[in-house]
Scaffold this active site. Structure first.
Site, PDB file in Angstrom:
ATOM      1  N   ARG A 286       0.844  -1.203   0.000  1.00 30.41           N
ATOM      2  CA  ARG A 286       0.000   0.000   0.000  1.00 30.41           C
ATOM      3  C   ARG A 286       0.878   1.250   0.000  1.00 30.41           C
ATOM      4  NH1 ARG A 286      -1.981   0.239   6.342  1.00 30.41           N
ATOM      5  NH2 ARG A 286      -0.240   1.557   7.002  1.00 30.41           N
ATOM      6  N   GLY A 287       0.208   2.422  -0.016  1.00 29.27           N
ATOM      7  CA  GLY A 287       0.888   3.704   0.167  1.00 29.27           C
ATOM      8  C   GLY A 287       2.005   3.939  -0.834  1.00 29.27           C
TER       9      GLY A 287
ATOM     10  N   ASN B 188      11.305  15.573  14.859  1.00 27.01           N
ATOM     11  CA  ASN B 188       9.873  15.827  14.957  1.00 27.01           C
ATOM     12  C   ASN B 188       9.384  15.450  16.346  1.00 27.01           C
ATOM     13  OD1 ASN B 188       7.487  16.772  13.922  1.00 27.01           O
ATOM     14  ND2 ASN B 188       6.914  14.824  12.959  1.00 27.01           N
TER      15      ASN B 188
ATOM     16  N   TYR C 261      11.387   7.324  15.611  1.00 28.67           N
ATOM     17  CA  TYR C 261      11.303   7.388  14.146  1.00 28.67           C
ATOM     18  C   TYR C 261      12.415   8.276  13.580  1.00 28.67           C
ATOM     19  CZ  TYR C 261       8.963   8.039   9.585  1.00 28.67           C
ATOM     20  OH  TYR C 261       8.651   8.077   8.255  1.00 28.67           O
TER      21      TYR C 261
HETATM   22  P1  NAD Z   1       2.338   2.868   5.024  1.00 22.28           P
HETATM   23  O1  NAD Z   1       2.160   2.583   6.491  1.00 22.28           O
HETATM   24  O2  NAD Z   1       1.151   3.317   4.250  1.00 22.28           O
HETATM   25  O3  NAD Z   1       2.958   1.561   4.304  1.00 22.28           O
HETATM   26  C1  NAD Z   1       4.071   0.893   4.828  1.00 22.28           C
HETATM   27  C2  NAD Z   1       4.083  -0.530   4.306  1.00 22.28           C
HETATM   28  O4  NAD Z   1       5.212  -1.187   4.899  1.00 22.28           O
HETATM   29  C3  NAD Z   1       2.838  -1.309   4.684  1.00 22.28           C
HETATM   30  O5  NAD Z   1       2.315  -2.005   3.581  1.00 22.28           O
HETATM   31  C4  NAD Z   1       3.331  -2.265   5.770  1.00 22.28           C
HETATM   32  O6  NAD Z   1       2.611  -3.489   5.817  1.00 22.28           O
HETATM   33  C5  NAD Z   1       4.786  -2.472   5.319  1.00 22.28           C
HETATM   34  N1  NAD Z   1       5.592  -2.986   6.434  1.00 22.28           N
HETATM   35  C6  NAD Z   1       5.618  -2.494   7.707  1.00 22.28           C
HETATM   36  N2  NAD Z   1       6.421  -3.270   8.451  1.00 22.28           N
HETATM   37  C7  NAD Z   1       6.907  -4.256   7.655  1.00 22.28           C
HETATM   38  C8  NAD Z   1       7.764  -5.361   7.857  1.00 22.28           C
HETATM   39  N3  NAD Z   1       8.283  -5.625   9.073  1.00 22.28           N
HETATM   40  N4  NAD Z   1       8.043  -6.173   6.813  1.00 22.28           N
HETATM   41  C9  NAD Z   1       7.512  -5.923   5.588  1.00 22.28           C
HETATM   42  N5  NAD Z   1       6.671  -4.888   5.342  1.00 22.28           N
HETATM   43  C10 NAD Z   1       6.376  -4.069   6.361  1.00 22.28           C
HETATM   44  O7  NAD Z   1       3.533   3.919   4.943  1.00 22.28           O
HETATM   45  P2  NAD Z   1       3.883   4.975   3.785  1.00 22.28           P
HETATM   46  O8  NAD Z   1       3.324   6.288   4.168  1.00 22.28           O
HETATM   47  O9  NAD Z   1       3.572   4.417   2.450  1.00 22.28           O
HETATM   48  O10 NAD Z   1       5.465   5.081   3.994  1.00 22.28           O
HETATM   49  C11 NAD Z   1       6.399   4.329   3.237  1.00 22.28           C
HETATM   50  C12 NAD Z   1       7.795   4.739   3.663  1.00 22.28           C
HETATM   51  O11 NAD Z   1       7.964   6.143   3.502  1.00 22.28           O
HETATM   52  C13 NAD Z   1       8.107   4.440   5.134  1.00 22.28           C
HETATM   53  O12 NAD Z   1       9.448   4.033   5.264  1.00 22.28           O
HETATM   54  C14 NAD Z   1       7.883   5.783   5.801  1.00 22.28           C
HETATM   55  O13 NAD Z   1       8.608   5.886   6.995  1.00 22.28           O
HETATM   56  C15 NAD Z   1       8.385   6.733   4.725  1.00 22.28           C
HETATM   57  N6  NAD Z   1       7.837   8.082   4.853  1.00 22.28           N
HETATM   58  C16 NAD Z   1       6.520   8.348   4.664  1.00 22.28           C
HETATM   59  C17 NAD Z   1       6.059   9.661   4.770  1.00 22.28           C
HETATM   60  C18 NAD Z   1       4.612  10.043   4.541  1.00 22.28           C
HETATM   61  O14 NAD Z   1       4.300  11.245   4.582  1.00 22.28           O
HETATM   62  N7  NAD Z   1       3.710   9.113   4.277  1.00 22.28           N
HETATM   63  C19 NAD Z   1       6.937  10.688   5.109  1.00 22.28           C
HETATM   64  C20 NAD Z   1       8.274  10.378   5.310  1.00 22.28           C
HETATM   65  C21 NAD Z   1       8.713   9.073   5.171  1.00 22.28           C
END
Ligand code: NAD
Length: 456
Positions: free
Chosen positions: A226-227, A356, A362
């Site tokens: 996802r995401g 943050n 994090y």
């Molecule tokens: P999200 O929570 O929507 O998706 C994260 C995905 O990682 C999920 O599908 C989850 O099941 C998977 N995951 C979690 N733990 C896992 C594990 N142990 N093994 C395998 N898969 C695992 O998050 P997102 O918003 O899509 O973020 C993706 C990346 O971007 C992350 O590393 C997050 O820290 C980084 N990020 C996101 C944002 C934001 O604004 N959304 C900002 C900065 C950084």
């Protein structure tokens, strides 16, 4: 932007009341022209003429000086004032090569660009080319080149209507890398990248096919159910890669859906398991016989102020976001792992740069990712492997949808583009970094944050 407050803030009533409205960003569409109008290529540096020729060969219309190439600040000023724009007198981009500037006086060409900046179309681009000040011995030379960074970052904050300003630093004869970086910053791929600095070195690399730069490559994306991860898988597949989509077993159905959509395979795997790296290598090798790209995207948040932080919250975030990458990389970068010329991108975050509140765990994990990337880049350079970090700002995903209402709206708007980014913006930046043509970019952190006010 999907919630109620956003609907209200972007309503006709709010517009009439003068609430600033975010501009719809120009995003990359395969086959669409790099730019929708003329580009002014100017400056006193050695790359200006080559960049002009290159832009012309790409079919871009040049807002050129009536009196030819600018080779002094004065000429550049004339060019800037007199340069022809499109039919409406506007330009879509300015590329200024000042990589030869050695004295602060050489920067006088910059204010002379003002009339062209005034005529910049919405979603315009300003790209300044400089020389990497690191390693310059002469203080005046280093000061002059470093001044360009301050100029670019400040201009980024002044530009409006979806326009961005970015900086490319060259080391040595970096033509391939420079061309690749300028193409990225001109294109809609960099829609949400603003006020950033990319260094390119002498490493050579070109894309065999610009339309499908990842053709024939096998790419593993973790957290792909996802995401942002799902979008990375989609964009890399669009660019030609065969995808191995990795996520926890609990994400079964959504992972299968993503893998099917991109015609790749799903690998159910917890990235924290000790054999995660070995299983990824085995899957890519046995299914496809090669292994070119890894995107370490899986990540979690478990937010609490430090005074309320318990050990499990701390441990789980450090383990998923950081230690798992260190462990997986032993296999991924070991014998039989990533092929020569391979590419790796790790997801950091602006929380790892600026910090943050409520995210000591994090922030530590994401800053750790940056340290990991810097050190690993030096280790794998000889094998032609690059590793970079991408640090997203506020991106519209399920992760950010969980942020409380008012905080979310502030986070979304606290950047030069006055809006949140989309998962696709992060994915497009990663897709660029893993191209063969981005060989000259390694060990760096590229923020995809619309020039967030948080951090650098
Ligand atoms: P999200 O929570 O929507 O998706 C994260 C995905 O990682 C999920 O599908 C989850 O099941 C998977 N995951 C979690 N733990 C896992 C594990 N142990 N093994 C395998 N898969 C695992 O998050 P997102 O918003 O899509 O973020 C993706 C990346 O971007 C992350 O590393 C997050 O820290 C980084 N990020 C996101 C944002 C934001 O604004 N959304 C900002 C900065 C950084």
């Amino acid at each position: 932007m999907s919630d109620l407050l956003t609907t209200i803030l972007t309503s006709p009533v709010a517009k009439k009341a003068g609430v600033p409205q975010p501009t719809r960003l120009r995003r990359y569409e395969p086959g669409a022209p790099l730019l929708d109008g003329p580009v002014l290529v100017t400056g006193t540096g050695p790359y200006a003429a080559r960049l002009r020729e290159w832009a012309g060969a790409l079919g871009l219309s040049l807002a050129d000086a009536p009196n030819g190439t600018a080779d002094r600040a004065g000429d550049a000023a004339t060019e800037a004032t007199a340069g022809r724009g499109g039919a409406d007198g506007k330009v879509s981009a300015i590329v200024a090569d000042l990589s030869d500037a050695t004295d602060p006086g050489d920067l006088a060409v910059l204010p002379a660009l003002a009339p062209v900046v005034k005529r910049l179309r919405s979603n315009g681009r300003v790209i300044v080319v400089g020389t990497d000040p690191a390693g310059l011995a002469d203080p005046a030379h280093a000061a002059t080149q470093r001044a360009l960074e301050g100029f670019v970052r400040s201009l980024g904050k002044e530009l409006r209507a979806g326009s961005t300003a970015n900086h490319v630093l060259v080391r040595g004869d970096a033509w391939d890398g420079l061309r690749a970086a300028v193409a990225f910053f001109l294109s809609g791929r960099s829609a949400y990248v603003d006020g950033q600095v990319v260094r390119v070195d002498e490493t050579r690399g070109t894309n065999p096919d610009e339309a499908r730069p990842l053709d024939g490559k096998v790419a593993v994306v973790t957290g792909a159910a996802r995401g942002i991860g799902a979008e990375i898988a989609t964009v890399l597949a669009r660019d030609g890669a065969t995808i191995v989509a990795v996520d926890v077993p609990a994400a079964g159905e959504s992972l299968a859906r993503v893998a099917n959509q991109v015609h790749g395979t799903a690998l159910h795997l917890d990235v924290t398991s000790p054999d995660a790296g070995a299983r990824i290598v085995e899957h890519a090798r046995s299914r496809y016989g090669r292994f070119d790209v890894v995107v370490h995207n899986a990540g979690i948040t478990r937010d609490k102020l430090l005074v309320n932080m318990d050990q499990p919250r701390w441990d789980s975030v450090l383990d998923v976001n950081l230690r798992s990458i260190l462990r997986m990389n032993e296999a991924v970068l070991g014998a039989g792992g990533l092929d020569e010329g391979g590419r790796m991108v790790c997801l950091a975050s602006i929380a790892g740069i600026a910090g943050n509140r409520g995210q000591t765990n994090y922030g530590a994990s994401k800053a750790g990712v940056i340290g990991l990337v810097t050190a690993t880049a030096a280790q794998v350079r000889d094998r032609g492997i690059t590793i970079n970090a991408v640090a997203p700002g506020f991106i519209e995903t399920e992760m950010t949808a969980r942020i409380p209402f008012a905080t979310r709206e502030v986070g979304r708007r606290m950047n030069s583009l006055q809006q949140g980014g989309l998962p696709r913006d992060v994915a497009e930046t990663i897709a660029w970094l893993v191209q063969p043509g981005a060989a000259a970019v390694t060990g760096q952190v590229l923020r995809v944050c619309g020039q967030s006010l948080l951090g650098a």
